[in-house]
Design an enzyme around this catalytic site. Structure first.
Site, PDB file in Angstrom:
ATOM      1  N   CYS A 113     -67.603  -3.261  29.460  1.00  0.00           N
ATOM      2  CA  CYS A 113     -66.833  -3.391  30.707  1.00  0.00           C
ATOM      3  C   CYS A 113     -67.440  -2.596  31.859  1.00  0.00           C
ATOM      4  O   CYS A 113     -67.023  -2.738  32.995  1.00  0.00           O
ATOM      5  CB  CYS A 113     -65.396  -2.951  30.481  1.00  0.00           C
ATOM      6  SG  CYS A 113     -64.633  -3.802  29.109  1.00  0.00           S
ATOM      7  N   HIS A 239     -61.878  -0.823  36.674  1.00  0.00           N
ATOM      8  CA  HIS A 239     -61.901  -1.888  35.674  1.00  0.00           C
ATOM      9  C   HIS A 239     -60.455  -2.211  35.286  1.00  0.00           C
ATOM     10  O   HIS A 239     -59.632  -1.311  35.093  1.00  0.00           O
ATOM     11  CB  HIS A 239     -62.698  -1.403  34.455  1.00  0.00           C
ATOM     12  CG  HIS A 239     -62.558  -2.288  33.267  1.00  0.00           C
ATOM     13  ND1 HIS A 239     -62.706  -3.652  33.343  1.00  0.00           N
ATOM     14  CD2 HIS A 239     -62.258  -2.004  31.964  1.00  0.00           C
ATOM     15  CE1 HIS A 239     -62.510  -4.173  32.148  1.00  0.00           C
ATOM     16  NE2 HIS A 239     -62.233  -3.196  31.295  1.00  0.00           N
ATOM     17  N   ASN A 269     -57.983  -8.585  30.852  1.00  0.00           N
ATOM     18  CA  ASN A 269     -59.199  -7.781  30.896  1.00  0.00           C
ATOM     19  C   ASN A 269     -60.405  -8.720  30.768  1.00  0.00           C
ATOM     20  O   ASN A 269     -60.616  -9.300  29.705  1.00  0.00           O
ATOM     21  CB  ASN A 269     -59.148  -6.770  29.743  1.00  0.00           C
ATOM     22  CG  ASN A 269     -60.402  -5.928  29.621  1.00  0.00           C
ATOM     23  OD1 ASN A 269     -61.419  -6.222  30.241  1.00  0.00           O
ATOM     24  ND2 ASN A 269     -60.335  -4.894  28.809  1.00  0.00           N
TER      25      ASN A 269
HETATM   26  O1  UT7 Z   1     -62.068  -2.985  28.383  1.00  0.00           O
HETATM   27  C1  UT7 Z   1     -62.055  -2.253  27.186  1.00  0.00           C
HETATM   28  C2  UT7 Z   1     -61.144  -1.179  27.382  1.00  0.00           C
HETATM   29  N1  UT7 Z   1     -59.957  -1.359  26.567  1.00  0.00           N
HETATM   30  C3  UT7 Z   1     -58.870  -0.722  26.937  1.00  0.00           C
HETATM   31  O2  UT7 Z   1     -58.818  -0.106  27.952  1.00  0.00           O
HETATM   32  C4  UT7 Z   1     -57.670  -0.730  26.007  1.00  0.00           C
HETATM   33  C5  UT7 Z   1     -56.973   0.589  26.099  1.00  0.00           C
HETATM   34  N2  UT7 Z   1     -55.800   0.641  25.259  1.00  0.00           N
HETATM   35  C6  UT7 Z   1     -54.655  -0.010  25.581  1.00  0.00           C
HETATM   36  O3  UT7 Z   1     -54.609  -0.653  26.615  1.00  0.00           O
HETATM   37  C7  UT7 Z   1     -53.472   0.140  24.685  1.00  0.00           C
HETATM   38  O4  UT7 Z   1     -53.749   1.073  23.671  1.00  0.00           O
HETATM   39  C8  UT7 Z   1     -53.017  -1.212  24.039  1.00  0.00           C
HETATM   40  C9  UT7 Z   1     -52.415  -2.088  25.108  1.00  0.00           C
HETATM   41  C10 UT7 Z   1     -54.223  -1.894  23.402  1.00  0.00           C
HETATM   42  C11 UT7 Z   1     -51.970  -0.956  22.961  1.00  0.00           C
HETATM   43  O5  UT7 Z   1     -50.876  -0.275  23.523  1.00  0.00           O
HETATM   44  P1  UT7 Z   1     -50.248   0.984  22.762  1.00  0.00           P
HETATM   45  O6  UT7 Z   1     -49.114   1.434  23.562  1.00  0.00           O
HETATM   46  O7  UT7 Z   1     -51.375   1.943  22.516  1.00  0.00           O
HETATM   47  O8  UT7 Z   1     -49.723   0.321  21.435  1.00  0.00           O
HETATM   48  P2  UT7 Z   1     -50.117   0.681  19.910  1.00  0.00           P
HETATM   49  O9  UT7 Z   1     -51.475   0.169  19.586  1.00  0.00           O
HETATM   50  O10 UT7 Z   1     -49.828   2.125  19.670  1.00  0.00           O
HETATM   51  O11 UT7 Z   1     -49.039  -0.175  19.127  1.00  0.00           O
HETATM   52  C12 UT7 Z   1     -47.639   0.129  19.229  1.00  0.00           C
HETATM   53  C13 UT7 Z   1     -46.882  -0.885  18.416  1.00  0.00           C
HETATM   54  C14 UT7 Z   1     -47.405  -1.074  17.013  1.00  0.00           C
HETATM   55  O12 UT7 Z   1     -46.293  -1.313  16.171  1.00  0.00           O
HETATM   56  P3  UT7 Z   1     -45.669  -0.142  15.277  1.00  0.00           P
HETATM   57  O13 UT7 Z   1     -46.804   0.311  14.396  1.00  0.00           O
HETATM   58  O14 UT7 Z   1     -45.206   0.897  16.234  1.00  0.00           O
HETATM   59  O15 UT7 Z   1     -44.576  -0.832  14.547  1.00  0.00           O
HETATM   60  C15 UT7 Z   1     -48.241  -2.314  17.088  1.00  0.00           C
HETATM   61  O16 UT7 Z   1     -48.326  -2.997  15.872  1.00  0.00           O
HETATM   62  O17 UT7 Z   1     -46.996  -2.164  19.052  1.00  0.00           O
HETATM   63  C16 UT7 Z   1     -47.455  -3.118  18.090  1.00  0.00           C
HETATM   64  N3  UT7 Z   1     -48.238  -4.118  18.803  1.00  0.00           N
HETATM   65  C17 UT7 Z   1     -47.685  -5.199  19.365  1.00  0.00           C
HETATM   66  N4  UT7 Z   1     -46.427  -5.639  19.424  1.00  0.00           N
HETATM   67  C18 UT7 Z   1     -46.192  -6.780  20.082  1.00  0.00           C
HETATM   68  C19 UT7 Z   1     -49.578  -4.126  19.024  1.00  0.00           C
HETATM   69  N5  UT7 Z   1     -49.917  -5.227  19.732  1.00  0.00           N
HETATM   70  C20 UT7 Z   1     -48.754  -5.901  19.952  1.00  0.00           C
HETATM   71  C21 UT7 Z   1     -48.448  -7.096  20.617  1.00  0.00           C
HETATM   72  N6  UT7 Z   1     -47.168  -7.491  20.664  1.00  0.00           N
HETATM   73  N7  UT7 Z   1     -49.401  -7.844  21.230  1.00  0.00           N
END
Ligand code: UT7
Length: 312
Positions: A113, A239, A269
């Protein structure tokens, strides 16, 4: 010191728009979850379009808008992690498609990115050694091709698109660039070329923590190098990975949120394409005016990061 100026921009998005509700029919997710965690509401996915189509259209628009004769180009660089083929490169396919001069370097850069920022600085180096006034830089991705549509943690985040810029050396005005890398195969991993099918894996929380450190770091370095203050910057163009990252960074820097352009709600993204797409939208809307100071900052796979401060 000669800086860099963006002479003109262009963008291209695939026709198909995929909403969060559409994504919720593929994996267990919801508009509420995606929008509240990322700010994303929709993205474009290629159907018939190829990455080369998007790159070509964005580049053509940038050249036309700037009324730039391709014979004035000293280089064509495409930042991408999703070229249609490893060889010919995306830049060579573009050279063929747009009839660019044959006596110039055309090559791809894989910097995740951060690709567009790295490409700006490489283009400046090439411009400094050339008699020709312009370089063409494109960020173009077809990420839907390498997305695992069974992984709800990643598939809701990405979109396809391309942004292009024609750049030229600037005589006056501030210019600074900072680039960095920290090899890390856990945070973001894309397999291939090789026996495994290409597919994005990501430790979202690790990347989030990295991003909210890397972006302010770049901003501070650029301000220090140019002797400018935060208030002197008219626009921050980060970004577009996640609204929460951008809001967090604005708060951390104590900078007004309105100065951070955001469009991830429409495109998701788009990796290397996100910054040039944003710049093109901003130019089209009349948000960018000559003389304004613009700070672009990227972060992503590698891990890599980079920022550029220039006068529009
Ligand atoms: O360009 C490359 C750069 N990439 C980035 O900048 C990504 C940076 N990271 C992020 O943007 C965030 O970490 C995410 C958006 C990817 C994830 O958000 P988060 O608040 O960190 O969520 P998490 O991974 O901690 O997941 C929280 C919960 C989990 O469930 P449990 O374990 O708490 O029951 C996941 O399984 O959300 C669940 N989850 C979802 N639920 C509904 C993960 N993806 C989804 C989804 N829909 N799409």
């Amino acid at each position: 010191m000669k800086g860099l100026k963006i002479a003109s921009t262009g963008r291209a998005l695939p026709a198909r728009v995929v909403t969060n509700d559409d994504m919720s029919r593929l994996v267990e997710t919801s508009d509420e979850w995606i929008a509240s965690r990322t700010g994303i509401r929709a993205r474009h996915f290629c159907e018939r379009e190829t990455q080369t189509d998007l790159a070509g259209l964005a580049a053509q628009r940038a050249l036309e808008r700037g009324k730039v004769d391709p014979r004035g180009l000293c280089a064509c660089i495409v930042a991408t992690v999703t070229p249609d083929t490893s060889a010919p490169t995306s830049a060579c396919l573009l050279q063929q498609r747009l009839g660019l001069p044959e006596d110039i370097p055309c090559f791809d850069m894989n910097v995740g990115c951060t690709g567009f920022i790295y490409a700006l600085q490489v283009a400046r180096g090439l411009l400094l050694q050339s008699e020709r006034p312009y370089a063409l830089i494109v960020g173009a991705e077809a990420l839907s091709r390498i997305t695992d549509f069974t992984d709800r943690g990643t598939c809701v985040l990405f979109g396809d698109g391309a942004g292009a810029a024609v750049v030229t050396l600037a005589e006056g005005g501030p210019y600074a660039c900072t680039l960095g890398a920290r090899g890390d195969a856990e945070a973001i991993f894309i397999a291939g070329p090789g026996p495994q099918p290409p597919c994005i894996r990501m430790d979202g929380q690790k990347v989030f923590r990295f991003a909210v450190e890397a972006v302010p770091h770049c901003v501070h370095v650029l301000l220090e190098e140019t002797g400018l203050a935060l208030e002197d910057i008219d626009w921050f163009v980060p970004h577009q990975a996640n609204k929460r990252i951008i809001d967090h960074v604005a708060k951390k820097l104590k900078a007004p949120n309105e100065k951070f352009y955001q469009n991830m709600m429409r495109y998701g993204n788009t990796s290397a394409a996100s910054i040039p797409i944003a710049l093109d939208e901003m130019a089209e809307q009349g948000l960018l005016r000559r003389g304004q100071k613009v700070l672009c900052v990227g972060f992503g796979a590698g891990l890599t990061w980079g920022g550029v401060l220039l006068e529009w």
